[in-house]
Design a protein around this motif. Structure first.
Motif, PDB file in Angstrom:
ATOM      1  N   UNK A 151       4.564 -26.422 -36.589  1.00  0.00           N
ATOM      2  CA  UNK A 151       3.739 -25.216 -36.578  1.00  0.00           C
ATOM      3  C   UNK A 151       2.630 -25.310 -37.631  1.00  0.00           C
ATOM      4  N   UNK A 152       2.979 -25.732 -38.832  1.00  0.00           N
ATOM      5  CA  UNK A 152       1.992 -25.855 -39.904  1.00  0.00           C
ATOM      6  C   UNK A 152       0.976 -26.937 -39.597  1.00  0.00           C
ATOM      7  N   UNK A 153       1.430 -28.067 -39.018  1.00  0.00           N
ATOM      8  CA  UNK A 153       0.507 -29.156 -38.689  1.00  0.00           C
ATOM      9  C   UNK A 153      -0.598 -28.689 -37.751  1.00  0.00           C
ATOM     10  N   UNK A 154      -0.181 -28.027 -36.677  1.00  0.00           N
ATOM     11  CA  UNK A 154      -1.164 -27.605 -35.679  1.00  0.00           C
ATOM     12  C   UNK A 154      -2.048 -26.490 -36.228  1.00  0.00           C
ATOM     13  N   UNK A 155      -1.458 -25.536 -36.941  1.00  0.00           N
ATOM     14  CA  UNK A 155      -2.246 -24.460 -37.541  1.00  0.00           C
ATOM     15  C   UNK A 155      -3.267 -25.034 -38.520  1.00  0.00           C
ATOM     16  N   UNK A 156      -2.865 -26.067 -39.258  1.00  0.00           N
ATOM     17  CA  UNK A 156      -3.761 -26.691 -40.228  1.00  0.00           C
ATOM     18  C   UNK A 156      -4.951 -27.332 -39.534  1.00  0.00           C
ATOM     19  N   UNK A 157      -4.708 -28.037 -38.443  1.00  0.00           N
ATOM     20  CA  UNK A 157      -5.814 -28.674 -37.723  1.00  0.00           C
ATOM     21  C   UNK A 157      -6.754 -27.628 -37.138  1.00  0.00           C
ATOM     22  N   UNK A 158      -6.207 -26.516 -36.646  1.00  0.00           N
ATOM     23  CA  UNK A 158      -7.053 -25.449 -36.116  1.00  0.00           C
ATOM     24  C   UNK A 158      -7.904 -24.829 -37.221  1.00  0.00           C
ATOM     25  N   UNK A 159      -7.323 -24.677 -38.405  1.00  0.00           N
ATOM     26  CA  UNK A 159      -8.098 -24.174 -39.545  1.00  0.00           C
ATOM     27  C   UNK A 159      -9.215 -25.151 -39.914  1.00  0.00           C
ATOM     28  N   UNK A 160      -8.881 -26.437 -39.936  1.00  0.00           N
ATOM     29  CA  UNK A 160      -9.887 -27.440 -40.294  1.00  0.00           C
ATOM     30  C   UNK A 160     -11.031 -27.444 -39.288  1.00  0.00           C
ATOM     31  N   UNK A 161     -10.706 -27.386 -38.009  1.00  0.00           N
ATOM     32  CA  UNK A 161     -11.756 -27.330 -36.996  1.00  0.00           C
ATOM     33  C   UNK A 161     -12.672 -26.132 -37.242  1.00  0.00           C
ATOM     34  N   UNK A 162     -12.073 -24.972 -37.502  1.00  0.00           N
ATOM     35  CA  UNK A 162     -12.864 -23.768 -37.706  1.00  0.00           C
ATOM     36  C   UNK A 162     -13.835 -23.933 -38.870  1.00  0.00           C
ATOM     37  N   UNK A 163     -13.348 -24.451 -39.993  1.00  0.00           N
ATOM     38  CA  UNK A 163     -14.190 -24.594 -41.182  1.00  0.00           C
ATOM     39  C   UNK A 163     -15.248 -25.672 -40.981  1.00  0.00           C
ATOM     40  N   UNK A 164     -14.861 -26.814 -40.432  1.00  0.00           N
ATOM     41  CA  UNK A 164     -15.823 -27.903 -40.268  1.00  0.00           C
ATOM     42  C   UNK A 164     -16.867 -27.571 -39.211  1.00  0.00           C
ATOM     43  N   UNK A 212      -8.451 -18.876 -24.255  1.00  0.00           N
ATOM     44  CA  UNK A 212      -8.931 -18.709 -22.892  1.00  0.00           C
ATOM     45  C   UNK A 212      -9.392 -20.067 -22.431  1.00  0.00           C
ATOM     46  N   UNK A 213      -8.569 -20.723 -21.626  1.00  0.00           N
ATOM     47  CA  UNK A 213      -8.784 -22.114 -21.253  1.00  0.00           C
ATOM     48  C   UNK A 213      -8.869 -22.959 -22.531  1.00  0.00           C
ATOM     49  N   UNK A 214     -10.027 -23.636 -22.782  1.00  0.00           N
ATOM     50  CA  UNK A 214     -10.147 -24.478 -23.973  1.00  0.00           C
ATOM     51  C   UNK A 214     -10.692 -23.697 -25.176  1.00  0.00           C
ATOM     52  N   UNK A 215     -11.050 -22.431 -24.957  1.00  0.00           N
ATOM     53  CA  UNK A 215     -11.614 -21.631 -26.039  1.00  0.00           C
ATOM     54  C   UNK A 215     -10.496 -21.115 -26.947  1.00  0.00           C
ATOM     55  N   UNK A 216     -10.667 -21.314 -28.258  1.00  0.00           N
ATOM     56  CA  UNK A 216      -9.723 -20.809 -29.250  1.00  0.00           C
ATOM     57  C   UNK A 216     -10.457 -19.821 -30.150  1.00  0.00           C
ATOM     58  N   UNK A 217      -9.883 -18.632 -30.310  1.00  0.00           N
ATOM     59  CA  UNK A 217     -10.429 -17.626 -31.221  1.00  0.00           C
ATOM     60  C   UNK A 217      -9.394 -17.368 -32.307  1.00  0.00           C
ATOM     61  N   UNK A 218      -9.827 -17.449 -33.560  1.00  0.00           N
ATOM     62  CA  UNK A 218      -8.939 -17.140 -34.668  1.00  0.00           C
ATOM     63  C   UNK A 218      -8.926 -15.626 -34.837  1.00  0.00           C
ATOM     64  N   UNK A 219      -7.795 -15.001 -34.556  1.00  0.00           N
ATOM     65  CA  UNK A 219      -7.651 -13.547 -34.604  1.00  0.00           C
ATOM     66  C   UNK A 219      -7.256 -13.089 -36.000  1.00  0.00           C
ATOM     67  N   UNK A 220      -6.380 -13.841 -36.635  1.00  0.00           N
ATOM     68  CA  UNK A 220      -5.866 -13.485 -37.963  1.00  0.00           C
ATOM     69  C   UNK A 220      -6.040 -14.695 -38.884  1.00  0.00           C
ATOM     70  N   UNK A 221      -7.227 -14.782 -39.534  1.00  0.00           N
ATOM     71  CA  UNK A 221      -7.512 -15.934 -40.380  1.00  0.00           C
ATOM     72  C   UNK A 221      -6.541 -16.038 -41.556  1.00  0.00           C
ATOM     73  N   UNK A 222      -6.269 -14.953 -42.311  1.00  0.00           N
ATOM     74  CA  UNK A 222      -5.286 -15.082 -43.406  1.00  0.00           C
ATOM     75  C   UNK A 222      -3.918 -15.533 -42.913  1.00  0.00           C
ATOM     76  N   UNK A 223      -3.500 -15.006 -41.776  1.00  0.00           N
ATOM     77  CA  UNK A 223      -2.198 -15.395 -41.242  1.00  0.00           C
ATOM     78  C   UNK A 223      -2.162 -16.851 -40.815  1.00  0.00           C
TER      79      UNK A 223
END
Length: 242
Positions: A151-164, A212-223
């Motif tokens: 869970x942390x691994x995948x959440x971490x990569x999603x966070x990195x994508x968002x920031x980069x 939504x399909x390939x679209x990812x929206x971060x709803x709760x950034x702190x979480x």
């Protein structure tokens, strides 16, 4: 001055302050622009590199293969980044580089880039910073796959994508198109595609992301940050000059 040259100059200036003569030297580099399709190999392990590419548009990734063909994706390369700076001075590639999406590249022969770095120390420092930041990202990925749960691994990569993505101006908010399939995510995180799918669903169920399909929206950034144990220090964003 071409749009490509201007983009490369902006890249160098995001790291170091350039003089007029530095910009002139960058403009004189023999860049060749080419476009390649997704999944095309830019470089294979064991090949002798002959050019260095700057990504104008699209995404690429580095990978290592085991003798029986199992893959580990070891990094993602984004627009505004140079591909394989270490091969300026290494005689052969120790990994594959492959297009993740359709790519537009500005390529320069390695001998020309070496001469440029020798004659322009400021630009050399800028490339050093890029190489060191990439090494920092590699260390974080190693920690991610070695010491965090799925869970942390995948959440971490999603966070990195968002920031980069935001730092490279690919997206302006907290939503982006996930550039990797679940199989590719698994190869980057040491997980099966089934496990990746299960974790994505759990992050969505818990209200951290929406899909939504390939679209990812971060709803709760702190979480999402908490789930990922994410600290963006390793990205060294303070090294980017405004």
């Amino acid at each position: 001055m071409s749009a490509v040259t201007e983009q490369v100059i902006r890249k160098f200036e995001s790291r170091m302050k350039l003089r007029a003569e530095d910009r002139a030297q960058i403009a004189a580099l023999p860049f060749k622009v080419r476009t390649i399709d997704a999944s095309t190999y830019m470089l294979r392990e064991g090949q002798r590199p002959v050019r260095c590419a700057f990504i104008l548009d699209g995404l690429a990734y580095r990978q290592k293969l085991t003798p029986n063909g199992e893959r580990e994706i070891v990094s993602i390369l984004m627009p505004g980044e140079f591909v394989d700076l270490q091969n300026l001075f290494l005689d052969e590639s120790d990994h594959d580089i492959q297009a993740l999406t359709r790519l537009t590249l500005a390529e320069v022969p390695i001998p020309a880039l070496r001469l440029f770095v020798e004659s322009c120390p400021t630009a050399g420092q800028a490339l050093w910073i890029d190489a060191l930041v990439e090494a920092s990202i590699h260390r974080e990925w190693l920690l991610n796959i070695g010491r965090r749960n799925a869970r942390s691994r995948l959440a971490h990569l999603l966070c990195e994508f968002s920031v980069r993505f935001r730092s490279s101006a690919l997206v302006g908010g907290m939503a982006y198109e996930l550039p990797m399939t679940q199989e590719q995510l698994g190869d980057a995180l040491g997980l099966t595609p089934v496990h990746v799918n299960r974790v994505l669903k759990s992050l969505e169920t818990d209200g951290l992301i929406a899909r939504k399909k390939r679209q990812v929206s971060v709803v709760d950034w702190p979480g999402l940050r908490d789930a990922a144990e994410f600290n963006e220090r390793y990205l060294h964003l303070s090294q980017i000059r405004g």
